[in-house]
Design an enzyme around this catalytic site. Structure first.
Site, PDB file in Angstrom:
ATOM      1  N   PHE A 137       1.850   8.304  -1.932  1.00 25.32           N
ATOM      2  CA  PHE A 137       1.004   7.172  -1.584  1.00 25.32           C
ATOM      3  C   PHE A 137      -0.421   7.367  -2.061  1.00 25.32           C
ATOM      4  O   PHE A 137      -1.241   6.496  -1.865  1.00 25.32           O
ATOM      5  CB  PHE A 137       1.019   6.941  -0.063  1.00 25.32           C
ATOM      6  CG  PHE A 137       2.421   6.869   0.488  1.00 25.32           C
ATOM      7  CD1 PHE A 137       3.345   6.028  -0.101  1.00 25.32           C
ATOM      8  CD2 PHE A 137       2.810   7.642   1.572  1.00 25.32           C
ATOM      9  CE1 PHE A 137       4.639   5.956   0.403  1.00 25.32           C
ATOM     10  CE2 PHE A 137       4.096   7.569   2.060  1.00 25.32           C
ATOM     11  CZ  PHE A 137       5.012   6.732   1.480  1.00 25.32           C
TER      12      PHE A 137
ATOM     13  N   TRP B  22       0.832  -1.206   0.000  1.00 24.98           N
ATOM     14  CA  TRP B  22       0.000   0.000   0.000  1.00 24.98           C
ATOM     15  C   TRP B  22       0.860   1.247   0.000  1.00 24.98           C
ATOM     16  O   TRP B  22       0.535   2.237  -0.665  1.00 24.98           O
ATOM     17  CB  TRP B  22      -0.922  -0.002   1.225  1.00 24.98           C
ATOM     18  CG  TRP B  22      -1.813   1.197   1.299  1.00 24.98           C
ATOM     19  CD1 TRP B  22      -3.056   1.342   0.746  1.00 24.98           C
ATOM     20  CD2 TRP B  22      -1.540   2.446   1.962  1.00 24.98           C
ATOM     21  NE1 TRP B  22      -3.566   2.590   1.009  1.00 24.98           N
ATOM     22  CE2 TRP B  22      -2.653   3.281   1.756  1.00 24.98           C
ATOM     23  CE3 TRP B  22      -0.464   2.926   2.701  1.00 24.98           C
ATOM     24  CZ2 TRP B  22      -2.718   4.569   2.280  1.00 24.98           C
ATOM     25  CZ3 TRP B  22      -0.523   4.209   3.208  1.00 24.98           C
ATOM     26  CH2 TRP B  22      -1.634   5.015   2.999  1.00 24.98           C
ATOM     27  N   HIS B  23       1.965   1.218   0.715  1.00 24.65           N
ATOM     28  CA  HIS B  23       2.817   2.396   0.806  1.00 24.65           C
ATOM     29  C   HIS B  23       3.578   2.667  -0.487  1.00 24.65           C
ATOM     30  O   HIS B  23       3.984   3.814  -0.726  1.00 24.65           O
ATOM     31  CB  HIS B  23       3.798   2.257   1.976  1.00 24.65           C
ATOM     32  CG  HIS B  23       3.190   2.580   3.298  1.00 24.65           C
ATOM     33  ND1 HIS B  23       2.523   1.648   4.058  1.00 24.65           N
ATOM     34  CD2 HIS B  23       3.133   3.747   4.000  1.00 24.65           C
ATOM     35  CE1 HIS B  23       2.091   2.215   5.171  1.00 24.65           C
ATOM     36  NE2 HIS B  23       2.447   3.483   5.161  1.00 24.65           N
ATOM     37  N   GLY B  24       3.795   1.671  -1.300  1.00 25.57           N
ATOM     38  CA  GLY B  24       4.495   1.932  -2.545  1.00 25.57           C
ATOM     39  C   GLY B  24       4.793   0.678  -3.328  1.00 25.57           C
ATOM     40  O   GLY B  24       4.925  -0.416  -2.760  1.00 25.57           O
TER      41      GLY B  24
END
Length: 459
Positions: free
Chosen positions: A459, A315-317
């Site tokens: 994000f 999710w963060h990257g």
């Protein structure tokens, strides 16, 4: 456009608040909706249509779910949401890695621009339709209310991730008071000061260490840089979250708290209950518990924890450093679940030292995408540096003398005492000039053109 900019404060926000105050109550949600679309559309207007198209699909299925709760009516919009997120955020990452497995490229790589905030508003859309399916949202839902909830500008591009039930009453009733605006402005000012006067300033130290590179970096300089990286991430995101909460308060919406002094934690598990709390809540309610949580034995609990943290990293990257970062916390939290946590419960001081030792290393993994450079940096932190130290003790003492006071301020602000002091005295008269000085100081810094990144934009 970001909150910590004079264009936002003195143009966009001033116009929006003025319009809010003079326009009749039944049209206020429309003001918020149009204002939020303008806010989001500045710089990348095409993505407004993508977001609104996704919003319409989710709204229509949510309306249907209020009448007939069938799994396919929730599965279809959730799959479409995840596909949209996957195409924009993860396609090129997947294509690059698959192409590396073959002599010739088997998947094309496109020049895809990531829509700002897509991870945040996608999660809100998913929570919206799932809550309709569960029955957590009842009664009629209007399109303008749903659209306002999804694109509400304070939390659109960087969270916190808000549930519909948390602001639905305010969507129906736009009454508010001057006191709300006053409290909102105070909270916004505190967040602005944390972002501009703390995060941006300590970020210059981290940038200086990065610019110097890892070749010849001494151990003490590596830890100094890791400290600066840790503090910049925290105060950048905490400050932005407080600005979002303050903005929400100004226009009548209660946006949930996103941070609760995470660096006083005595375990990594506790840290993640205090850091980015709305994201942790989302994964718990919509992934971990539906998978079975901790109700199906130790093995299943470990598997569920693995899934949650692999997804948290992704999710963060879309990069391997984020995946490894997430899996690092899976390992640490699993160790705490099977026994290490009991040790920290007994010796809290040991757990606290453990958190303060682990998190700077984890944030280096989070912040340096190139795994080779990241690994070399971490090795420098533990004494494995090059044969000749170029950036050594003299530079270390120089940076300490330049940033020492700011570093002490960062440490103090990581404790609960400053926020307790503020909450206790925020209505006292002496706080007005204090906040005014912080506001003017922040504005002057922005006018001077200091480095003003927003780390969570990606994000």
């Amino acid at each position: 456009m970001i909150f910590s900019s004079n264009a936002f404060i003195f143009r966009f926000l001033a116009i929006l608040i003025t319009a809010y105050l003079i326009i009749p109550g039944k049209y206020k949600n429309l003001v918020f909706l149009v204002g939020s679309l303008i806010f989001y559309g500045i710089g990348e207007p095409i993505f407004v249509w993508i977001m609104m198209g996704s919003l319409v699909i989710n709204y229509l299925f949510a309306k249907r779910l209020l009448v007939i709760r069938r799994k396919r009516y929730v599965a279809i919009p959730v799959i479409l949401d995840l596909l949209l997120l996957g195409v924009y955020k993860y396609y090129n990452f997947a294509a690059d890695n698959i192409n590396h497995l073959f002599v010739d490229d088997v998947m094309p790589v496109f020049n895809i621009v990531l829509p700002i905030g897509i991870s945040f508003y996608t999660f809100q859309m998913i929570s919206f339709v799932v809550d309709c399916y569960r029955g957590d949202i009842t009664g009629p839902i209007r399109f303008i209310d749903t659209a306002t909830y999804i694109v509400l500008f304070p939390q659109l591009v960087a969270g916190p991730i808000v549930k519909y039930s948390e602001i639905s009453n305010r969507l129906m009733d736009n009454s508010k008071s001057i006191r709300d605006i006053d409290l909102g402005m105070r909270t916004f000012t505190v967040g602005l000061a944390l972002k501009v006067l703390v995060a941006n300033q300590i970020g210059t130290l981290w940038k200086a260490v990065q610019t110097a590179g890892v070749i010849g970096l001494s151990t003490e300089m590596a830890w100094l840089g890791a400290f600066a990286c840790t503090m910049q991430l925290y105060f950048d995101f905490w400050g932005y979250s407080l600005m979002a909460i303050g903005l929400g308060k100004m226009i009548g919406f209660k946006i949930p708290l996103n941070f609760d002094n995470p660096y006083v934690s005595t375990s990594i598990s506790e840290f993640w209950r205090r850091w980015h709390m709305t994201l942790g809540r989302w994964f718990k309610e919509y992934v971990y518990i539906p998978l079975g949580g901790n109700r199906k034995g130790v093995v299943r609990t470990i598997i569920n924890t693995f899934i949650v943290w692999a997804l948290t990293g992704l999710w963060h990257g879309a990069d391997w450093n984020f995946i490894l970062w997430g899996l690092t916390f899976f390992v640490l939290i699993s160790l705490e679940k099977i026994g290490l946590g009991k040790l920290f419960d007994r010796f809290k001081w040991l757990g606290h030292i453990y958190v303060l030792f682990v998190m700077p290393v984890a944030w280096i993994l989070f912040s340096i995408p190139d795994l080779r450079i990241c690994w070399k940096y971490i090795l420098c932190m533990f004494g494995h540096h090059g044969p000749k130290i170029i950036i050594g003790f003299d530079q270390f003492t120089g940076y300490l003398s330049k940033y020492g006071l700011l570093m002490i301020i960062c440490v103090v602000l990581c404790t609960p005492y400053p926020i307790r002091f503020y909450n206790k005295y925020k209505h006292r008269g002496f706080m007005i000039p204090v906040l005014l000085v912080l506001f003017i100081w922040s504005v002057v810094e922005l006018m001077m053109g200091v480095s003003n990144p927003f780390l969570y934009y990606r994000f």
